[in-house]
Design a protein around this motif. Structure first.
Motif, short mmCIF file in Angstrom:
data_model
loop_
_atom_site.label_atom_id
_atom_site.label_comp_id
_atom_site.label_asym_id
_atom_site.label_seq_id
_atom_site.Cartn_x
_atom_site.Cartn_y
_atom_site.Cartn_z
N ARG A 97 0.83 -1.27 -0.12
CA ARG A 97 0.06 -0.04 0.04
C ARG A 97 0.86 1.25 -0.08
N ARG A 102 4.49 -1.26 -6.05
CA ARG A 102 3.43 -2.21 -6.87
C ARG A 102 2.73 -2.98 -6.13
N HIS A 104 -0.24 -2.66 -4.62
CA HIS A 104 -1.39 -1.74 -4.19
C HIS A 104 -2.50 -2.50 -3.14
N CYS A 108 -3.02 -4.49 -9.14
CA CYS A 108 -2.96 -3.85 -10.13
C CYS A 108 -2.06 -4.80 -11.46
N LYS A 111 1.38 -3.43 -12.54
CA LYS A 111 2.45 -3.22 -11.76
C LYS A 111 3.01 -4.41 -11.20
#
Length: 274
Positions: A97, A102, A104, A108, A111
């Motif tokens: 986070r 990367r 998230h 994603c 990423k």
């Protein structure tokens, strides 16, 4: 063929490692979703280490099997399994986070290595799995598409539209795994909007159904093997699980759906996960 004794021991220890990752990374971030991540540890461990045809050194390999995390908020378990499988270093989990990282809060695909679809808006994962599975059929490959769906997510109408689609096209290379921990964001699923008899529902949509204890490694393995062996229709695995599994104060409560442990709570959890 059942998992061998040494495999059971290995995966049992691995699920503890994954649960330790989950509480450490959510604590470090000060946010995240530990409850529904902890309930899925055994399922994703057996799936990624025993059944999925993937190459951590070449995550976008064209011949890979697909996994779609439809309940996209449960990235702590997803990232932990990907790291242990070799897609990226486990040390990176503590960047969970972070704005410039990367990993998230929701996956994603642009990423993170190993992530096949960005997700987070609930109800969409099975539709994506259908597309991947149908493409594999048209291309004449043996690729399979797995999707993990939350039980509260079954309140989304798109799931059932997708269920009809998979049955209509006889997508026997689709396997939907329901993390049936009975609890969603702020209450028990049955109190928010009951989903009824899930086995009968999925069967009525033309699916092969297997109901298991989602924390029993052998049952998870057997169910995934049965799904592969089932021809002419998709398979739904109804995995009975415990939200917050493995940490006594997190089990069977909605409180830890989206709450990170503080330092004291983290230390207590790590002692239970020895």
């Amino acid at each position: 063929m059942a998992l061998q004794t040494e495999q059971l021991a290995r995966y049992g220890e691995l699920t503890k490692t994954i649960r330790r990752h989950i509480v450490r990374m959510t604590h470090q971030a000060g946010s995240g979703h530990p409850g529904g991540s902890l309930s899925a540890a055994e399922i994703l461990t057996v799936l990624f280490f025993e059944h999925m045809n993937v190459d951590p050194q070449n995550p976008k390999w064209q011949g890979r099997d697909y996994f779609f995390l439809s309940k996209g908020h449960c990235t702590p378990v997803y990232y932990s399994v990907l790291a242990e499988r070799g897609f990226f270093p486990a040390e990176e989990l503590l960047t969970f986070r972070q704005v410039d990282g990367r990993l998230h809060g929701h996956p994603c695909s642009e990423k993170c290595p190993g992530v096949d679809i960005s997700s987070g808006s609930l109800g969409q994962g099975l539709s994506v799995a259908n597309g991947a599975a149908l493409a594999a059929k048209l291309n004449g490959t043996t690729q399979r598409a797995y999707v993990m769906i939350g039980d509260g997510e079954l309140q989304e109408g798109q799931v059932w539209e997708a269920a009809m689609t998979a049955s209509h096209y006889r997508l026997d290379n689709v396997c939907a795994i329901i993390d049936w921990n009975k609890i969603q964001l702020d209450d028990y699923v049955e109190n928010v909007k009951g989903v009824g008899n899930l086995a009968d529902k999925w069967r009525s949509f033309g699916w092969h159904v297997v109901e298991i204890d989602g924390h029993n490694l052998n049952e998870v393995d057997d169910a995934l093997r049965e799904a592969k062996a089932t021809k002419g229709r998709p398979t739904a695995i109804l995995a009975n699980t415990v939200k917050g599994k493995g940490i006594s104060y997190m089990e069977n409560t909605h409180k830890w759906h989206g709450l990170a442990p503080n330092r004291e709570e983290l230390e207590f959890a790590l002692k239970e996960l020895v």
